[in-house]
Write an enzyme that holds these catalytic residues in place. Structure first.
Site, PDB file in Angstrom:
ATOM      1  N   ILE A  60       0.826  -1.212   0.000  1.00 35.04           N
ATOM      2  CA  ILE A  60       0.000   0.000   0.000  1.00 35.04           C
ATOM      3  C   ILE A  60       0.864   1.268   0.000  1.00 35.04           C
ATOM      4  O   ILE A  60       0.527   2.253  -0.645  1.00 35.04           O
ATOM      5  CB  ILE A  60      -1.019  -0.020   1.164  1.00 35.04           C
ATOM      6  CG1 ILE A  60      -2.066   1.060   0.962  1.00 35.04           C
ATOM      7  CG2 ILE A  60      -0.344   0.087   2.493  1.00 35.04           C
ATOM      8  CD1 ILE A  60      -3.282   0.913   1.833  1.00 35.04           C
ATOM      9  N   CYS A  61       2.009   1.220   0.675  1.00 38.66           N
ATOM     10  CA  CYS A  61       2.916   2.375   0.676  1.00 38.66           C
ATOM     11  C   CYS A  61       3.573   2.527  -0.694  1.00 38.66           C
ATOM     12  O   CYS A  61       3.753   3.648  -1.187  1.00 38.66           O
ATOM     13  CB  CYS A  61       3.961   2.229   1.768  1.00 38.66           C
ATOM     14  SG  CYS A  61       3.262   2.162   3.433  1.00 38.66           S
ATOM     15  N   ASP A  62       3.917   1.402  -1.309  1.00 42.64           N
ATOM     16  CA  ASP A  62       4.457   1.390  -2.658  1.00 42.64           C
ATOM     17  C   ASP A  62       3.442   2.018  -3.622  1.00 42.64           C
ATOM     18  O   ASP A  62       3.787   2.894  -4.421  1.00 42.64           O
ATOM     19  CB  ASP A  62       4.779  -0.056  -3.051  1.00 42.64           C
ATOM     20  CG  ASP A  62       5.184  -0.211  -4.499  1.00 42.64           C
ATOM     21  OD1 ASP A  62       6.329   0.140  -4.845  1.00 42.64           O
ATOM     22  OD2 ASP A  62       4.346  -0.706  -5.293  1.00 42.64           O
TER      23      ASP A  62
END
Length: 168
Positions: A60-62
């Site tokens: 999700i951060c990617d």
């Protein structure tokens, strides 16, 4: 402030509010093998989008970083600043793997003071909560978004709309 991260966690303090002056910060970056400190004062005369997340090594951060980079990474009116508590080696690896060398990746790993000052430090974990701050040219906060939970996406459309409104 309580936030749902699949289990209840707490932020150490209350997040900043729209209209406040953004606190200056000292974050760390890596250029090649040179590690340097960077302050907010170094980003002048443009809108600042500060995209915050726990770790670039999660899906999700990617996705958050790729999404904002594709939307704003090449707009010369904007500094897109990504902040996490990751070590700079992880951030540099991500930039190299994603051909995003001009992506501004800053680390709060030393003191976690950025996350504390902005009210997004996850208590007991010293991780940066998933959030976004948009600052004008004078570092006044014009827009804030905190994810409903750390594993939830930000509302990318709402961010894009806010950026368009701020840019005029």
């Amino acid at each position: 402030m309580k936030v749902d991260l699949a289990q209840k966690v707490e932020l150490e303090s209350t997040p900043l509010q729209v209209g406040q002056q953004a606190p200056n910060f000292v974050l760390t970056k890596m250029d090649g093998f040179v590690v340097t400190d960077v302050t907010l004062d170094e980003f002048k005369d443009k809108i600042k989008i500060i995209s915050c997340f726990p770790s670039i090594d999660t899906g999700i951060c990617d996705l958050q970083t790729k999404t904002f980079f594709s939307k704003f990474g090449n707009d010369n009116r904007i500094y897109l600043i990504n902040v996490s508590a990751d070590l700079m080696f992880a951030q540099l690896r991500w930039c190299n793997a994603n051909n995003a060398q001009n992506n501004i990746m800053l680390s709060d790993y030393k003191t976690h003071q950025f996350a504390k000052d902005y009210g997004i430090n996850i208590k007991g974990a010293n991780l940066v909560y998933r959030s976004l701050f948009i600052l004008d040219q004078n570092n006044v906060i014009k827009y804030i978004q905190l994810a409903s939970e750390v594993k939830a996406n930000l509302d990318y459309d709402a961010v894009e709309s806010a950026v368009k409104q701020i840019l005029g």
